[in-house]
Design an enzyme around this catalytic site. Structure first.
Site, PDB file in Angstrom:
ATOM      1  N   LYS A  30       0.621   8.327   9.634  1.00  0.00           N
ATOM      2  CA  LYS A  30       0.610   6.871   9.422  1.00  0.00           C
ATOM      3  C   LYS A  30       1.501   6.513   8.223  1.00  0.00           C
ATOM      4  CE  LYS A  30      -3.603   7.139   6.638  1.00  0.00           C
ATOM      5  NZ  LYS A  30      -5.052   7.343   6.762  1.00  0.00           N
ATOM      6  N   TYR A 254      10.084  -5.927 -22.777  1.00  0.00           N
ATOM      7  CA  TYR A 254       9.612  -7.303 -22.681  1.00  0.00           C
ATOM      8  C   TYR A 254       8.278  -7.448 -23.401  1.00  0.00           C
ATOM      9  CZ  TYR A 254      13.111  -8.186 -19.075  1.00  0.00           C
ATOM     10  OH  TYR A 254      14.279  -8.336 -18.387  1.00  0.00           O
TER      11      TYR A 254
HETATM   12  C1  LIG Z   1      -5.551   8.656   6.832  1.00  0.00           C
HETATM   13  C2  LIG Z   1      -6.644   9.130   7.682  1.00  0.00           C
HETATM   14  C3  LIG Z   1      -6.863  10.490   7.892  1.00  0.00           C
HETATM   15  C4  LIG Z   1      -6.112  11.568   7.126  1.00  0.00           C
HETATM   16  O1  LIG Z   1      -6.672  11.677   5.849  1.00  0.00           O
HETATM   17  P1  LIG Z   1      -6.120  12.718   4.754  1.00  0.00           P
HETATM   18  O2  LIG Z   1      -7.102  12.653   3.663  1.00  0.00           O
HETATM   19  O3  LIG Z   1      -4.779  12.221   4.339  1.00  0.00           O
HETATM   20  O4  LIG Z   1      -6.059  14.035   5.409  1.00  0.00           O
HETATM   21  C5  LIG Z   1      -7.842  10.857   8.777  1.00  0.00           C
HETATM   22  N1  LIG Z   1      -8.573   9.933   9.426  1.00  0.00           N
HETATM   23  C6  LIG Z   1      -8.408   8.605   9.255  1.00  0.00           C
HETATM   24  C7  LIG Z   1      -9.259   7.660   9.996  1.00  0.00           C
HETATM   25  C8  LIG Z   1      -7.439   8.159   8.373  1.00  0.00           C
HETATM   26  O5  LIG Z   1      -7.275   6.851   8.183  1.00  0.00           O
END
Ligand SMILES: *Cc1c(COP(=O)(O)O)cnc(C)c1O
Length: 365
Positions: A30, A254
């Site tokens: 993702k 800044y």
């Molecule tokens: C992102 C995600 C994962 C993977 O998690 P990691 O901790 O990066 O291995 C698994 N299941 C869901 C539903 C997720 O959103």
């Protein structure tokens, strides 16, 4: 940004071996492979022994398909109606996030005169984000309805952990074991995979693995699991643009953000919050110059920030600066960025993936 293909291929092989042959491996890509680039990561997965690829958006799904992966794709969150509809062309298996959501996915299937494969989410682990509460009669009835819906092909029952904590994962796994079994009892015995584990759970708590695991962070080496044998795959590199020396008492940045308590040499790094280097790193983050750590002393600006290189006399304009990853025997790790940023490093590096030019390094094998 440099993405090390050798590291990712090594991580996939190492995780595959740790899981053993019985467990299906869903590689989660993702957010454009956690900022590492689906175009770089997906070809490495297609050649390896992963069983499914996990995506969030249809943009991710399209990128995975154009890499040539023809296997199963699973969405790892509930999708809205239009997203489900558009996901059909990629063959995305949907994450069914509740009773009403099951109705939405079913309605899309009806409108398209097809069946949609899905994974029924349970709130067994107590994330409280999506999922049926099957401990309540209403939730169990909704699960039964989804299983009986001819427009839904439920191929998985799933949950997602709220905490990276062994005791929490052990307890959540036991609860999911009982609740998912009760749901399967209500099915007609067709093959439904049970899954809840992420990288942390799968690699620390074997009883969380069930039939399938969903691994993201581990692919990219953003984990200490397995005794640190997984390798970070990302390096973020820039060059010193300019160096200036200012006397003790000068203010820097800044809002006169910092006051020098000694004469100092400050190096300007030509990146800022427009490039995803969040202001949270002001005064807390570090970079590597000539293999030594240099602290960010500036209030990070839109396109630049300053680091103190007074202790690195050989530092010069044009020198490589590492903002994330290794240089010589030093490294800016995820844990360093967690601390400096006050949140998880992924919150930043996923954005870097969208904002910085990226290239693959290392052989794929
Ligand atoms: C992102 C995600 C994962 C993977 O998690 P990691 O901790 O990066 O291995 C698994 N299941 C869901 C539903 C997720 O959103």
């Amino acid at each position: 940004m440099e993405i090390d293909r050798t590291a990712i291929a090594h991580n996939v092989r190492t995780i595959r071996a740790a899981l053993g042959p019985q467990v299906e491996f869903c590689a989660v890509v993702k957010a454009d492979a956690y900022g590492h680039g689906i175009d770089i990561v997906a070809p490495l997965l297609a050649e390896s022994q992963v069983d499914l690829i996990g995506v969030a958006s249809n943009e991710d799904a399209a990128a995975v398909r154009s890499s040539g992966f023809t296997g199963r794709l699973m969405r790892v969150r509930p999708a809205g109606r239009d997203e489900v509809d558009d996901g059909i062309r990629f063959g995305v298996e949907e994450w069914i996030g509740g009773a009403e959501h099951a109705g939405i996915v079913s309605a899309v299937a009806a409108a398209r005169d097809t069946r949609i494969r899905g994974h029924l989410s349970l709130n067994s682990t107590g994330l409280g984000r999506d999922g049926l509460e099957v401990g309540e009669p209403q939730g169990m009835r909704a699960a039964q309805d989804a299983l009986a819906d001819p427009l839904l092909d439920v191929v998985g029952v799933c949950s997602h952990f709220p905490c990276e904590d062994v005791a929490d994962v052990v307890a959540g796994s036991a609860h999911f074991a009982a609740q998912s079994l009760a749901v399967l009892d209500a099915s007609d015995g067709r093959g439904i995979a049970r899954h809840c584990a992420t990288t942390f759970a799968a690699l620390h708590v074997p009883e969380s693995r069930f039939d399938l695991v969903r691994i993201g962070a581990g692919l990219y080496g953003d984990t200490d699991a397995l005794g640190g044998v997984l390798r970070p795959a990302m390096r973020v590199v820039s060059r010193i643009a300019a160096i200036n020396s200012y006397p003790r008492g000068s203010t820097v940045g800044y809002d006169r953000w910092h006051r020098l308590d000694a004469d100092a040499r400050l190096a300007l790094i030509p990146l800022g919050y427009a490039d995803g280097f969040h202001r949270s790193l002001s005064g807390t983050g570090e970079v590597l110059v000539q293999g030594a750590r240099a602290r960010i002393v500036d209030r990070i600006a839109m396109n630049s920030f300053l680091v103190d290189v007074s202790h690195i006399p050989e530092a010069a304009p044009g020198d490589e600066v590492v903002l994330f990853g290794a240089q010589h025997d030093q490294a800016i790790t995820s844990a360093d960025v967690d601390r400096a940023h006050g949140s998880i490093a992924a919150d930043l590096y996923v954005a870097w993936g969208r904002l910085l030019p990226r290239r693959a390094v290392g052989a794929a094998g």
